[in-house]
Design an enzyme around this catalytic site. Structure first.
Site, PDB file in Angstrom:
ATOM      1  N   ARG A  63      -4.649  -6.376   5.782  1.00  0.00           N
ATOM      2  CA  ARG A  63      -3.632  -6.368   4.723  1.00  0.00           C
ATOM      3  C   ARG A  63      -4.320  -6.200   3.385  1.00  0.00           C
ATOM      4  O   ARG A  63      -5.226  -6.967   3.056  1.00  0.00           O
ATOM      5  CB  ARG A  63      -2.883  -7.708   4.679  1.00  0.00           C
ATOM      6  CG  ARG A  63      -1.920  -7.920   5.758  1.00  0.00           C
ATOM      7  CD  ARG A  63      -0.919  -8.980   5.413  1.00  0.00           C
ATOM      8  NE  ARG A  63      -1.453 -10.234   4.893  1.00  0.00           N
ATOM      9  CZ  ARG A  63      -0.697 -11.268   4.578  1.00  0.00           C
ATOM     10  NH1 ARG A  63       0.612 -11.187   4.725  1.00  0.00           N
ATOM     11  NH2 ARG A  63      -1.230 -12.372   4.122  1.00  0.00           N
ATOM     12  N   THR A 104      -1.195  -5.521  -2.375  1.00  0.00           N
ATOM     13  CA  THR A 104       0.130  -4.990  -2.003  1.00  0.00           C
ATOM     14  C   THR A 104       0.670  -5.614  -0.715  1.00  0.00           C
ATOM     15  O   THR A 104       1.846  -5.469  -0.415  1.00  0.00           O
ATOM     16  CB  THR A 104       0.044  -3.472  -1.772  1.00  0.00           C
ATOM     17  OG1 THR A 104      -0.825  -3.251  -0.642  1.00  0.00           O
ATOM     18  CG2 THR A 104      -0.523  -2.754  -2.980  1.00  0.00           C
TER      19      THR A 104
HETATM   20  C1  PRP Z   1      -3.565 -11.113   9.303  1.00  0.00           C
HETATM   21  C2  PRP Z   1      -2.953 -11.331  10.668  1.00  0.00           C
HETATM   22  C3  PRP Z   1      -2.048 -10.154  10.831  1.00  0.00           C
HETATM   23  C4  PRP Z   1      -1.566  -9.932   9.415  1.00  0.00           C
HETATM   24  C5  PRP Z   1      -0.195 -10.492   9.305  1.00  0.00           C
HETATM   25  O1  PRP Z   1      -4.583 -10.189   9.368  1.00  0.00           O
HETATM   26  O2  PRP Z   1      -3.886 -11.464  11.691  1.00  0.00           O
HETATM   27  O3  PRP Z   1      -2.695  -9.008  11.332  1.00  0.00           O
HETATM   28  O4  PRP Z   1      -2.462 -10.633   8.549  1.00  0.00           O
HETATM   29  O5  PRP Z   1       0.339 -10.225   8.077  1.00  0.00           O
HETATM   30  P1  PRP Z   1       1.586  -9.271   7.857  1.00  0.00           P
HETATM   31  O6  PRP Z   1       2.601  -9.685   8.867  1.00  0.00           O
HETATM   32  O7  PRP Z   1       1.999  -9.593   6.450  1.00  0.00           O
HETATM   33  O8  PRP Z   1       1.128  -7.861   8.014  1.00  0.00           O
HETATM   34  P2  PRP Z   1      -5.500  -9.843   8.100  1.00  0.00           P
HETATM   35  O9  PRP Z   1      -4.940  -8.672   7.370  1.00  0.00           O
HETATM   36  O10 PRP Z   1      -5.718 -11.082   7.296  1.00  0.00           O
HETATM   37  O11 PRP Z   1      -6.836  -9.338   8.749  1.00  0.00           O
HETATM   38  P3  PRP Z   1      -7.909 -10.127   9.644  1.00  0.00           P
HETATM   39  O12 PRP Z   1      -7.227 -10.446  10.956  1.00  0.00           O
HETATM   40  O13 PRP Z   1      -8.980  -9.118   9.782  1.00  0.00           O
HETATM   41  O14 PRP Z   1      -8.334 -11.361   8.919  1.00  0.00           O
HETATM   42  N1  URA Z   2      -2.379 -13.851   7.959  1.00  0.00           N
HETATM   43  C1  URA Z   2      -2.878 -15.055   8.288  1.00  0.00           C
HETATM   44  O1  URA Z   2      -3.952 -15.158   8.893  1.00  0.00           O
HETATM   45  N2  URA Z   2      -2.170 -16.153   7.946  1.00  0.00           N
HETATM   46  C2  URA Z   2      -0.995 -16.083   7.290  1.00  0.00           C
HETATM   47  O2  URA Z   2      -0.388 -17.116   7.007  1.00  0.00           O
HETATM   48  C3  URA Z   2      -0.501 -14.808   6.957  1.00  0.00           C
HETATM   49  C4  URA Z   2      -1.208 -13.697   7.302  1.00  0.00           C
END
Ligand code: PRP
Ligand code: URA
Length: 217
Positions: A103, A107
């Site tokens: 993410r 944004t």
């Molecule tokens: C986290 C989580 C999801 C996403 C959820 O990943 O594991 O993939 O955020 O958020 P959303 O529903 O708003 O899209 P992150 O982008 O933090 O990446 P990571 O798993 O590499 O830490």
């Molecule tokens: N991703 C995470 O890991 N935790 C949250 O609460 C939201 C997005």
């Protein structure tokens, strides 16, 4: 609308409480992610197809069953990785297809950085694995990718969802079943003062599922 299943299972509720606990360390956190994933996958696969086969026991021939669908486990990197291993042990014939999304911090839009899906689909049922369904952007983007690939049946298996994410995923993809251990209250808003948490985190949630598994927080 999509079918949304929130497990009531006592083992899941107990383990999710431990996952939420700020004092749970990465090793224990990873074990819990693995265990909750197995329990949720057990529920999410209750409607998989089987066909009759015959099996020879030491005493006689018996009627048995085998799965008809080829299953694809699709973890969203990074946090979905911790959900793969345990489920895979339960269904060793499954294929694992990784999708890399993160993410954007500003944004909150998902940015794709890894996708090695072959040209044609190789599985009948895809289980998307990601512990967190926050805004729903990453889940919707992953379903989009899988549908473009040609996947016909897709289920989302997560651990904690926010109402906003459940709504977004089920509106964008009403044919995708959503399996969760809990639906929480809301997402954090834009920070208004120093010390506020960043926007888009699930409250009460469990914090950052990737950082807590990999010790990177
Ligand atoms: C986290 C989580 C999801 C996403 C959820 O990943 O594991 O993939 O955020 O958020 P959303 O529903 O708003 O899209 P992150 O982008 O933090 O990446 P990571 O798993 O590499 O830490
Ligand atoms: N991703 C995470 O890991 N935790 C949250 O609460 C939201 C997005």
């Amino acid at each position: 609308m999509a079918r949304v299943f929130v497990s009531n299972h006592p083992l899941i509720r107990h383990k999710v409480t431990l996952l939420r606990d700020i004092h749970t360390e990465p090793k224990k956190f990873r074990e819990l992610i693995r265990e909750v994933a197995i329990l949720l996958a057990y529920e999410a696969t209750a409607d998989l197809g089987v066909q009759e086969v015959s099996v020879q026991t030491p005493l006689a021939t018996a009627k048995g069953y085998e799965l008809t669908d080829k299953i694809g486990l699709v973890p969203i990197l990074r946090a979905g990785l911790g959900m793969v291993e345990g489920i895979w042990e339960m269904m060793p014939a499954a294929e694992v297809w990784h999708i890399g999304l993160y993410r954007d911090h500003r944004t909150l839009q998902p940015i794709e950085y890894y996708n090695k899906l072959p040209v044609h689909p190789t599985v009948q049922v895809c289980l998307i694995l990601d512990p967190m369904l926050a805004t729903g952007g990453s889940a919707v983007a992953t379903v989009d990718i899988l549908k473009r690939w040609g996947a016909k049946r897709i289920k989302f298996v997560g651990i904690i969802g926010a109402p906003e994410g459940v709504e977004r995923l089920s509106t964008a993809h009403p044919d995708v079943d959503i399996h969760l251990a809990a639906i929480d209250d809301h997402l954090t808003p834009e920070p208004s003062k120093p010390g506020d948490p960043p926007a888009g985190y699930i409250v009460p949630g469990l914090g950052d599922a990737g950082d807590r598994q990999f010790g990177t927080g």
